[in-house]
Design an enzyme around this catalytic site. Structure first.
Site, PDB file in Angstrom:
ATOM      1  N   LYS A 128       0.826  -1.206   0.000  1.00 55.10           N
ATOM      2  CA  LYS A 128       0.000   0.000   0.000  1.00 55.10           C
ATOM      3  C   LYS A 128       0.866   1.264   0.000  1.00 55.10           C
ATOM      4  CE  LYS A 128      -3.926  -2.326   0.590  1.00 55.10           C
ATOM      5  NZ  LYS A 128      -3.427  -3.699   0.673  1.00 55.10           N
ATOM      6  N   LYS A 163      -8.420   2.113   3.505  1.00 55.79           N
ATOM      7  CA  LYS A 163      -7.933   0.739   3.475  1.00 55.79           C
ATOM      8  C   LYS A 163      -6.842   0.508   4.500  1.00 55.79           C
ATOM      9  CE  LYS A 163      -6.307   1.723  -1.047  1.00 55.79           C
ATOM     10  NZ  LYS A 163      -5.830   1.276  -2.363  1.00 55.79           N
ATOM     11  N   ARG A 213      -4.825  -4.589 -13.333  1.00 54.59           N
ATOM     12  CA  ARG A 213      -3.594  -5.215 -12.861  1.00 54.59           C
ATOM     13  C   ARG A 213      -2.625  -5.306 -14.041  1.00 54.59           C
ATOM     14  NH1 ARG A 213      -2.104  -8.755  -9.004  1.00 54.59           N
ATOM     15  NH2 ARG A 213      -2.878  -7.076  -7.658  1.00 54.59           N
ATOM     16  N   ARG A 228     -10.137  -5.526 -13.705  1.00 60.01           N
ATOM     17  CA  ARG A 228     -11.022  -6.253 -12.794  1.00 60.01           C
ATOM     18  C   ARG A 228     -12.239  -5.376 -12.516  1.00 60.01           C
ATOM     19  NH1 ARG A 228      -6.231  -7.088  -8.720  1.00 60.01           N
ATOM     20  NH2 ARG A 228      -6.001  -4.936  -9.435  1.00 60.01           N
ATOM     21  N   ARG A 236     -15.146  -2.512  -5.066  1.00 59.48           N
ATOM     22  CA  ARG A 236     -13.857  -3.171  -5.190  1.00 59.48           C
ATOM     23  C   ARG A 236     -13.834  -4.037  -6.445  1.00 59.48           C
ATOM     24  NH1 ARG A 236     -14.000  -6.406   0.255  1.00 59.48           N
ATOM     25  NH2 ARG A 236     -16.052  -6.812  -0.661  1.00 59.48           N
ATOM     26  N   ASP A 276      -1.343  -2.007  -9.612  1.00 64.60           N
ATOM     27  CA  ASP A 276      -2.783  -1.751  -9.647  1.00 64.60           C
ATOM     28  C   ASP A 276      -3.010  -0.305 -10.073  1.00 64.60           C
ATOM     29  OD1 ASP A 276      -3.205  -4.300  -8.829  1.00 64.60           O
ATOM     30  OD2 ASP A 276      -3.825  -3.808  -6.793  1.00 64.60           O
ATOM     31  N   GLU A 284      -1.746   0.705  -5.906  1.00 70.48           N
ATOM     32  CA  GLU A 284      -0.933  -0.221  -5.120  1.00 70.48           C
ATOM     33  C   GLU A 284       0.158  -0.804  -6.011  1.00 70.48           C
ATOM     34  OE1 GLU A 284      -3.048  -3.287  -3.022  1.00 70.48           O
ATOM     35  OE2 GLU A 284      -4.627  -1.915  -2.353  1.00 70.48           O
ATOM     36  N   ASN A 286       2.045  -4.367  -5.959  1.00 73.46           N
ATOM     37  CA  ASN A 286       2.031  -5.677  -5.321  1.00 73.46           C
ATOM     38  C   ASN A 286       3.343  -6.398  -5.581  1.00 73.46           C
ATOM     39  OD1 ASN A 286      -1.035  -6.192  -4.454  1.00 73.46           O
ATOM     40  ND2 ASN A 286      -0.986  -4.999  -6.344  1.00 73.46           N
TER      41      ASN A 286
END
Length: 318
Positions: A128, A163, A213, A228, A236, A276, A284, A286
């Protein structure tokens, strides 16, 4: 190549092989002639300052979960230094046990094992927070434990996302508007009355077109993202939260975002990363166990794991 590949992952019997990126990596490594060694996080240990693992020999087959898609051979204890590559594919949360694993795997790295991603960088790059090192790429954001500061951010921007800093898959994410009567209790619960930091970001309406993504290998993006799309009534886009994955070609803006972070990814040994992106912004980065290989491979006839192993083999042969 006749290499030995170790993988540290969550229980293989619980995965969904048709969508699991770690499984895609195992299939490709086996296809390339690697010997596979399976470990769960608790199987790593130190003995007299040397890192060891309790391994199981592993075979995998590209079959549905209802059929036999993996099989174990013998189980034995051996030094991690016997491996050529170790993949860290354990899902968050990034807790103390995860932290200890990275320290032990860093000792294996010091003995010549290629550990992916680099253990120190896994500790440095909170998924994050890491995006905040690239302020030109992120939406308005605050990270704070102060309920007053977080409420002030919500009042300023009117529509926000809150979050936690240690979850995955869209867990415990809240959309909070400035007129939400539950604002105080949400903030109190998430921060434990001001004891824990959380992140607040401006709500990006482009989420309706997908939380994209983007996968990067050695800082180079795959040409397609997986958008997504949130389920009806959801904010979300995470697949784990019911989102639907639709492949899309990267935009120029998305390629620019990748170019901004690529030098840092290479410098930190973050070989396989999932970015993301919502609208024009990174939300984000990842680094622990990025997913979406299987979906992109299927939609665009790619072999993303093959590209990853070609990169890793280049490092080993250098």
């Amino acid at each position: 190549m006749n290499l030995i590949l170790g993988i540290v992952m969550d229980p293989i019997q619980r995965i969904k092989p048709y969508k699991d990126s770690s499984f895609a990596m195992l299939l490709e490594a086996q296809r390339r002639g690697y010997q596979l060694r399976y470990m769960e996080p608790q199987d790593i240990y130190l003995k007299d300052g040397k890192p060891f693992g309790r391994y199981s020999e592993l075979k995998v087959w590209d079959r549905p979960a209802e059929e036999q898609y993996f099989g174990f051979g013998k189980t034995f204890d051996a030094p991690l230094a016997e491996m050529d590559i170790v993949l860290i594919r354990q899902d968050p949360p990034f807790n103390n046990d995860y932290l200890y694993s990275t320290h032990m795997l860093e000792l294996a790295e010091a003995e010549g094992v290629l550990v992916v991603n680099k253990p120190q960088s896994l500790r440095d790059a909170n998924e994050k927070l890491f995006a905040s090192w690239f302020p030109q790429c992120i939406p308005p954001t605050i990270v704070s434990a102060s309920p007053e500061q977080i409420k002030g951010f919500i009042q300023e921007h009117h529509d926000t996302i809150l979050k936690p800093l240690d979850a995955m898959g869209g867990a415990s994410i809240f959309r909070v508007r400035s007129d939400d009567p539950n604002t105080n209790v949400i903030i109190e619960t998430m921060t434990d009355h001001g004891r824990h930091h959380i992140m607040a970001q401006v709500y990006l309406p482009e989420i309706t077109q997908g939380d994209k993504r983007i996968l990067l290998i050695n800082g180079e993006p795959i040409d397609y993202s997986l958008a997504r799309i949130p389920a009806e009534g959801e904010t979300r886009g995470n697949i784990a939260a019911g989102g639907t994955g639709i492949g899309m070609e990267l935009t120029e803006r998305e390629r620019w975002l990748c170019s901004q972070i690529a030098p840092t990814l290479r410098a930190k040994g973050l070989h396989f990363v999932g970015l993301d992106v919502i609208g024009d912004y990174i939300t984000e980065i990842n680094v622990t166990s990025p997913t979406c290989i299987r979906e992109l491979d299927a939609q665009f006839h790619l072999n993303i794991a093959g590209t990853l192993f070609e990169h890793l083999e280049t490092i080993l042969s250098a």
